[in-house]
Design a protein around this motif. Structure first.
Motif, mmCIF file in Angstrom:
data_model
loop_
_atom_site.group_PDB
_atom_site.id
_atom_site.type_symbol
_atom_site.label_atom_id
_atom_site.label_comp_id
_atom_site.label_asym_id
_atom_site.label_seq_id
_atom_site.Cartn_x
_atom_site.Cartn_y
_atom_site.Cartn_z
ATOM 1 N N GLY A 187 0.785 -1.230 0.000
ATOM 2 C CA GLY A 187 0.000 0.000 0.000
ATOM 3 C C GLY A 187 0.811 1.272 0.000
ATOM 4 O O GLY A 187 0.239 2.367 0.038
ATOM 5 N N MET A 188 2.166 1.185 -0.045
ATOM 6 C CA MET A 188 2.996 2.378 0.079
ATOM 7 C C MET A 188 3.864 2.614 -1.160
ATOM 8 O O MET A 188 4.896 3.293 -1.088
ATOM 9 C CB MET A 188 3.857 2.294 1.338
ATOM 10 N N SER A 189 3.433 2.123 -2.302
ATOM 11 C CA SER A 189 4.252 2.253 -3.514
ATOM 12 C C SER A 189 4.386 3.699 -3.969
ATOM 13 O O SER A 189 5.350 4.040 -4.672
ATOM 14 C CB SER A 189 3.658 1.404 -4.650
ATOM 15 N N LYS A 190 3.460 4.567 -3.592
ATOM 16 C CA LYS A 190 3.553 5.972 -3.977
ATOM 17 C C LYS A 190 4.226 6.827 -2.910
ATOM 18 O O LYS A 190 4.403 8.033 -3.092
ATOM 19 C CB LYS A 190 2.159 6.519 -4.295
ATOM 20 N N ILE A 191 4.586 6.198 -1.793
ATOM 21 C CA ILE A 191 5.332 6.886 -0.743
ATOM 22 C C ILE A 191 6.817 6.826 -1.075
ATOM 23 O O ILE A 191 7.320 5.804 -1.542
ATOM 24 C CB ILE A 191 5.077 6.233 0.631
ATOM 25 N N LYS A 192 7.534 7.917 -0.823
ATOM 26 C CA LYS A 192 8.949 7.980 -1.147
ATOM 27 C C LYS A 192 9.779 8.087 0.133
ATOM 28 O O LYS A 192 9.278 8.482 1.189
ATOM 29 C CB LYS A 192 9.213 9.163 -2.074
ATOM 30 N N VAL A 193 11.053 7.741 0.014
ATOM 31 C CA VAL A 193 11.936 7.775 1.174
ATOM 32 C C VAL A 193 11.886 9.140 1.857
ATOM 33 O O VAL A 193 11.849 9.245 3.083
ATOM 34 C CB VAL A 193 13.376 7.427 0.764
ATOM 35 N N GLY A 194 11.872 10.203 1.058
ATOM 36 C CA GLY A 194 11.856 11.549 1.614
ATOM 37 C C GLY A 194 10.583 11.890 2.365
ATOM 38 O O GLY A 194 10.539 12.887 3.079
ATOM 39 N N ASP A 195 9.548 11.056 2.208
ATOM 40 C CA ASP A 195 8.284 11.290 2.916
ATOM 41 C C ASP A 195 8.278 10.657 4.308
ATOM 42 O O ASP A 195 7.422 11.002 5.135
ATOM 43 C CB ASP A 195 7.104 10.692 2.130
ATOM 44 N N LEU A 196 9.189 9.751 4.573
ATOM 45 C CA LEU A 196 9.177 9.023 5.842
ATOM 46 C C LEU A 196 9.460 9.951 7.018
ATOM 47 O O LEU A 196 10.194 10.927 6.887
ATOM 48 C CB LEU A 196 10.217 7.905 5.813
ATOM 49 N N PRO A 197 8.901 9.638 8.177
ATOM 50 C CA PRO A 197 9.203 10.440 9.365
ATOM 51 C C PRO A 197 10.690 10.372 9.708
ATOM 52 O O PRO A 197 11.363 9.366 9.438
ATOM 53 C CB PRO A 197 8.362 9.775 10.468
ATOM 54 N N GLU A 198 11.191 11.450 10.311
ATOM 55 C CA GLU A 198 12.578 11.467 10.736
ATOM 56 C C GLU A 198 12.844 10.302 11.689
ATOM 57 O O GLU A 198 12.016 9.972 12.521
ATOM 58 C CB GLU A 198 12.908 12.771 11.471
ATOM 59 N N GLY A 199 14.002 9.690 11.531
ATOM 60 C CA GLY A 199 14.381 8.622 12.434
ATOM 61 C C GLY A 199 14.103 7.233 11.915
ATOM 62 O O GLY A 199 14.549 6.246 12.517
#
Length: 464
Positions: A187-199
């Protein structure tokens, strides 16, 4: 607040542990209030810091919304006497969390004594309190952690170790890796590394807060059920995946719709002003109780609003008004828009005159915008806000995410034009209204969130 319930006539005692920072405690109290109504023979002891309790109980007490089987208890904030703050990020959170296991145990002892010896039979906690898994196991009771945000951010924290193994830890704000998709997570194929929360994979992966969230992700499968402030139809793929990873995964939101508080007082007459505006013409600007954009972005936002001539309500702290362009207040206040130190956000977003919400993309604001059927312009700052902005723009397609992540005058003008006047805006409004309908169905009599809430009530009360 109420006197502590005694054990007479009660057959259960639920300890509710709230996280006193940000906007965590309010939805936890809303869930507790509703559970207390569903389970009148169960005692609910609500543990929170004094400052946070005053904030979240004030309106509820005023309108007599807190049931007699709910009692608030005060926790220590964890700040040692005479402590000198160093300015370290999230310092107050770290101090509170380090003291929390002992503070909660001591507070529970007091609550049990107040309840005539009625032992705690269930722990309902903010999901941040990973240590509650061990506490519940020692006590022989069910642990029900509550994630107050959405499934996408919960998935990111649950899969932290897996993501790190696949991508490796990325430093320097993920430079060179920002656009890599998280296709390894359902379900996260459109999410990018830069979108992830810090840490998760960039930033300080060893900070106290990052380690806290990693421990939480590892502990959640031990829970009798994981609760979350969303509705399952919003993200069916991620919801289904997490449902397979936890013993039970109960979507019980949007909480502000499931357990509504009375309309907040419209102290600054936002609603009468909206009554005078055209349908879907107004931009509502609000960044929550924690975030304030930096001064140069406030200038860009003010200049864009004025240049676009879009009517607006801007909820802005008085302390930030000094950063606005010279003469902006005089030229716009009352004629084009109003600036207020606080707005009744849910009522504003529900008004037919509001056509767009300029927001930081915090989860509570996001679901309130969906419930109001209002498209968003997201300017994320930290935490889950980048994930939320990506979902708003690329998955649900109910708004725009500003790039490269900051307000610019031209970027805001273009975004306002697209949403309020162009064909793109019609599509976004159609999509967000479709989500609103799904949300309304979910909290209806036979909806998914209502059914899940009933399942939750069976956990906390032997005779719901």
């Amino acid at each position: 607040m109420q006197q502590p319930p005694t054990s007479h006539g009660y057959d259960g005692h639920v300890a509710v542990m709230a996280f006193p920072f940000g906007t965590h405690a309010a939805p936890m109290l809303a869930v507790t209030r509703r559970l207390a109504t569903y389970c009148p023979t169960t005692i609910f002891s609500f543990f929170n810091t004094s400052e946070s309790n005053i904030s979240v109980f004030s309106t509820a007490d005023e309108h007599k919304l807190v049931a007699p089987n709910v009692k608030a208890y005060e926790l220590a904030d964890g700040v040692p006497e005479g402590y000198a703050f160093t300015g370290k990020p999230q310092e107050r959170i770290e101090l509170f969390m380090k003291a929390a296991p002992r503070s909660f145990r001591e507070a529970m002892e007091a609550a049990v004594s107040d309840a005539g010896g009625k032992a705690v039979s269930c722990l309902v906690t903010d999901a941040f309190f990973w240590f509650a898994a061990e506490m519940a196991e020692e006590m022989g009771v069910a642990w029900l952690p509550f994630w107050t945000a959405g499934v996408c951010s919960l998935s990111a924290h649950f899969y932290t170790d897996y993501i790190r193994d696949r991508l490796g830890s990325v430093r320097d704000d993920a430079v060179g890796h920002e656009e890599e998709p998280i296709s390894c997570i359902p379900g996260m194929s459109k999410i990018k590394v830069g979108d992830l929360p810090e840490g998760v994979v960039f930033g300080d992966t060893q900070s106290f807060f990052s380690c806290m969230l990693q421990k939480m992700g590892l502990a959640l499968p031990k829970a009798a059920a994981v609760l979350i402030n969303t509705f399952q139809e919003l993200d069916p793929t991620i919801t289904s995946d997490l449902n397979s990873k936890f013993k039970k995964f109960l979507t019980i939101g949007p909480v502000h719709s499931m357990s509504p508080s009375p309309a907040a007082a419209d102290t600054y007459t936002c609603i009468p002003w909206l009554h005078k505006q055209k349908l879907a013409s107004v931009a509502y600007v609000g960044f929550g109780s924690v975030t304030t954009p930096p001064p140069h972005e406030l200038v860009a936002l003010a200049e864009a609003l004025e240049a676009s001539n879009v009517p607006f309500i801007w909820s802005i702290r008085d302390s930030a008004k000094g950063n606005l362009p010279g003469g902006f207040l005089e030229r716009t206040h009352g004629s084009q828009g109003i600036l207020v130190p606080w707005a009744p956000q849910t009522s504003v977003l529900a008004h037919v005159a509001v056509g767009v919400f300029i927001t930081h993309g915090g989860w509570n604001s996001l679901v309130e915008s969906v419930a109001g059927g209002v498209p968003m312009i997201c300017r994320p700052f930290f935490g889950d806000q980048r994930l939320n902005g990506r979902m708003v723009q690329d998955v649900w397609q109910v708004g725009l995410k500003l790039g490269p992540g900051a307000f610019t005058k031209d970027g805001i003008i273009e975004s306002l034009d697209q949403i309020l006047y162009q064909e793109k805006g019609k599509i976004l409004r159609h999509n967000v209204r479709a989500l609103k309908q799904l949300s309304d169905i979910a909290i209806g009599p036979n909806g998914s969130s209502t059914i899940n809430f009933m399942a939750l009530s069976e956990f906390v009360s032997p005779n719901p």
